[in-house]
Design a protein around this motif. Sequence first.
Motif, PDB file in Angstrom:
ATOM      1  N   ARG A 110       0.864  -1.179   0.000  1.00 15.50           N
ATOM      2  CA  ARG A 110       0.000   0.000   0.000  1.00 15.50           C
ATOM      3  C   ARG A 110       0.898   1.227   0.000  1.00 15.50           C
ATOM      4  O   ARG A 110       1.955   1.229   0.632  1.00 15.50           O
ATOM      5  N   LEU A 111       0.460   2.289  -0.642  1.00 14.55           N
ATOM      6  CA  LEU A 111       1.229   3.522  -0.721  1.00 14.55           C
ATOM      7  C   LEU A 111       0.563   4.595   0.131  1.00 14.55           C
ATOM      8  O   LEU A 111      -0.640   4.810   0.038  1.00 14.55           O
ATOM      9  N   LEU A 112       1.359   5.259   0.962  1.00 11.14           N
ATOM     10  CA  LEU A 112       0.866   6.361   1.772  1.00 11.14           C
ATOM     11  C   LEU A 112       1.769   7.556   1.517  1.00 11.14           C
ATOM     12  O   LEU A 112       2.973   7.511   1.787  1.00 11.14           O
ATOM     13  N   GLY A 113       1.193   8.621   0.969  1.00 14.28           N
ATOM     14  CA  GLY A 113       1.962   9.806   0.618  1.00 14.28           C
ATOM     15  C   GLY A 113       2.438  10.569   1.840  1.00 14.28           C
ATOM     16  O   GLY A 113       1.828  10.532   2.916  1.00 14.28           O
ATOM     17  N   PHE A 114       3.536  11.295   1.659  1.00 18.69           N
ATOM     18  CA  PHE A 114       4.111  12.079   2.748  1.00 18.69           C
ATOM     19  C   PHE A 114       3.127  13.148   3.237  1.00 18.69           C
ATOM     20  O   PHE A 114       3.042  13.426   4.421  1.00 18.69           O
ATOM     21  N   GLY A 115       2.358  13.745   2.329  1.00 27.58           N
ATOM     22  CA  GLY A 115       1.370  14.751   2.721  1.00 27.58           C
ATOM     23  C   GLY A 115       0.263  14.186   3.576  1.00 27.58           C
ATOM     24  O   GLY A 115      -0.341  14.906   4.384  1.00 27.58           O
ATOM     25  N   ASP A 116      -0.021  12.895   3.416  1.00 25.53           N
ATOM     26  CA  ASP A 116      -1.059  12.250   4.216  1.00 25.53           C
ATOM     27  C   ASP A 116      -0.621  12.068   5.658  1.00 25.53           C
ATOM     28  O   ASP A 116      -1.444  11.793   6.534  1.00 25.53           O
ATOM     29  N   ILE A 117       0.660  12.215   5.912  1.00 19.89           N
ATOM     30  CA  ILE A 117       1.194  12.126   7.269  1.00 19.89           C
ATOM     31  C   ILE A 117       1.495  13.520   7.799  1.00 19.89           C
ATOM     32  O   ILE A 117       1.164  13.852   8.930  1.00 19.89           O
ATOM     33  N   ALA A 118       2.114  14.369   6.964  1.00 19.41           N
ATOM     34  CA  ALA A 118       2.575  15.677   7.412  1.00 19.41           C
ATOM     35  C   ALA A 118       1.433  16.648   7.710  1.00 19.41           C
ATOM     36  O   ALA A 118       1.442  17.317   8.748  1.00 19.41           O
ATOM     37  N   LEU A 119       0.453  16.753   6.836  1.00 25.25           N
ATOM     38  CA  LEU A 119      -0.613  17.734   7.039  1.00 25.25           C
ATOM     39  C   LEU A 119      -1.472  17.424   8.271  1.00 25.25           C
ATOM     40  O   LEU A 119      -1.669  18.298   9.117  1.00 25.25           O
ATOM     41  N   PRO A 120      -1.993  16.206   8.409  1.00 23.39           N
ATOM     42  CA  PRO A 120      -2.723  15.928   9.661  1.00 23.39           C
ATOM     43  C   PRO A 120      -1.807  15.978  10.884  1.00 23.39           C
ATOM     44  O   PRO A 120      -2.250  16.351  11.975  1.00 23.39           O
ATOM     45  N   GLY A 121      -0.541  15.638  10.701  1.00 23.69           N
ATOM     46  CA  GLY A 121       0.415  15.703  11.813  1.00 23.69           C
ATOM     47  C   GLY A 121       0.608  17.117  12.326  1.00 23.69           C
ATOM     48  O   GLY A 121       0.767  17.339  13.531  1.00 23.69           O
ATOM     49  N   LEU A 122       0.589  18.096  11.421  1.00 25.99           N
ATOM     50  CA  LEU A 122       0.682  19.494  11.843  1.00 25.99           C
ATOM     51  C   LEU A 122      -0.522  19.887  12.689  1.00 25.99           C
ATOM     52  O   LEU A 122      -0.388  20.569  13.712  1.00 25.99           O
ATOM     53  N   LEU A 123      -1.697  19.480  12.264  1.00 21.08           N
ATOM     54  CA  LEU A 123      -2.905  19.782  13.032  1.00 21.08           C
ATOM     55  C   LEU A 123      -2.841  19.134  14.404  1.00 21.08           C
ATOM     56  O   LEU A 123      -3.100  19.783  15.425  1.00 21.08           O
ATOM     57  N   VAL A 124      -2.481  17.868  14.447  1.00 22.68           N
ATOM     58  CA  VAL A 124      -2.443  17.135  15.715  1.00 22.68           C
ATOM     59  C   VAL A 124      -1.408  17.759  16.657  1.00 22.68           C
ATOM     60  O   VAL A 124      -1.663  17.920  17.854  1.00 22.68           O
ATOM     61  N   SER A 125      -0.246  18.153  16.131  1.00 24.07           N
ATOM     62  CA  SER A 125       0.774  18.765  16.990  1.00 24.07           C
ATOM     63  C   SER A 125       0.336  20.147  17.477  1.00 24.07           C
ATOM     64  O   SER A 125       0.613  20.518  18.618  1.00 24.07           O
ATOM     65  N   CYS A 126      -0.354  20.912  16.635  1.00 20.74           N
ATOM     66  CA  CYS A 126      -0.879  22.212  17.082  1.00 20.74           C
ATOM     67  C   CYS A 126      -1.932  22.034  18.166  1.00 20.74           C
ATOM     68  O   CYS A 126      -1.990  22.825  19.116  1.00 20.74           O
ATOM     69  N   LEU A 127      -2.741  21.001  18.043  1.00 21.03           N
ATOM     70  CA  LEU A 127      -3.749  20.730  19.070  1.00 21.03           C
ATOM     71  C   LEU A 127      -3.098  20.315  20.386  1.00 21.03           C
ATOM     72  O   LEU A 127      -3.573  20.690  21.468  1.00 21.03           O
ATOM     73  N   ARG A 128      -2.010  19.576  20.313  1.00 19.63           N
ATOM     74  CA  ARG A 128      -1.293  19.194  21.539  1.00 19.63           C
ATOM     75  C   ARG A 128      -0.735  20.429  22.225  1.00 19.63           C
ATOM     76  O   ARG A 128      -0.812  20.577  23.445  1.00 19.63           O
ATOM     77  N   ARG A 129      -0.174  21.338  21.438  1.00 20.93           N
ATOM     78  CA  ARG A 129       0.357  22.575  21.999  1.00 20.93           C
ATOM     79  C   ARG A 129      -0.765  23.399  22.631  1.00 20.93           C
ATOM     80  O   ARG A 129      -0.600  23.964  23.712  1.00 20.93           O
ATOM     81  N   HIS A 130      -1.904  23.465  21.968  1.00 20.08           N
ATOM     82  CA  HIS A 130      -3.054  24.197  22.514  1.00 20.08           C
ATOM     83  C   HIS A 130      -3.498  23.581  23.840  1.00 20.08           C
ATOM     84  O   HIS A 130      -3.818  24.310  24.784  1.00 20.08           O
TER      85      HIS A 130
END
Length: 148
Positions: free
Chosen positions: A32-52
């Motif tokens: 299966r192929l998983l693109g880098f954007g499929d990890i990076a973009l939601p990862g940015l949201l999740v990390s911002c939520l952790r900081r919040h």
Amino acid sequence: VMVRVATGGGTGESVPMLLRIPTIGDPFGGDRLLGFGDIALPGLLVSCLRRHDLLSRRSIRRGYFLPSLIGYFVGLNVTIAALCIMRMGQPALLYLVPGTLGTTLVIAACRGEVHLLWDGIPAKDESSVEEDSADDYPSETQGIKGAP
């Protein structure tokens, strides 16, 4: 088109834009192929939520981080299920965005904190308000010599 772009499109680029996940139980040894954007973009949201959550002094159970992480996990599983059912490439963000951003917006709307998340302002949680008010007013025994 998605697969061609993710694999470099014959340009010879060696940028890691894609993760190949082996398929378990596939007699042909597919992956299966998983693109880098499929990890990076939601990862940015999740990390911002952790900081919040940290700035708002919320525990992991009362904050936004854990629900968004669970939403990412559910979205990724739905993506894999769609891959298995349709037997062709699927845009993972189609399933990951509702799992992460959708979950976050629903929780924030229920709490009335969408504007705080949007502006990046830490929220005052009920428990942190109680802790702050307890610190503002010293107890009777504070400041007395010999008091425990």
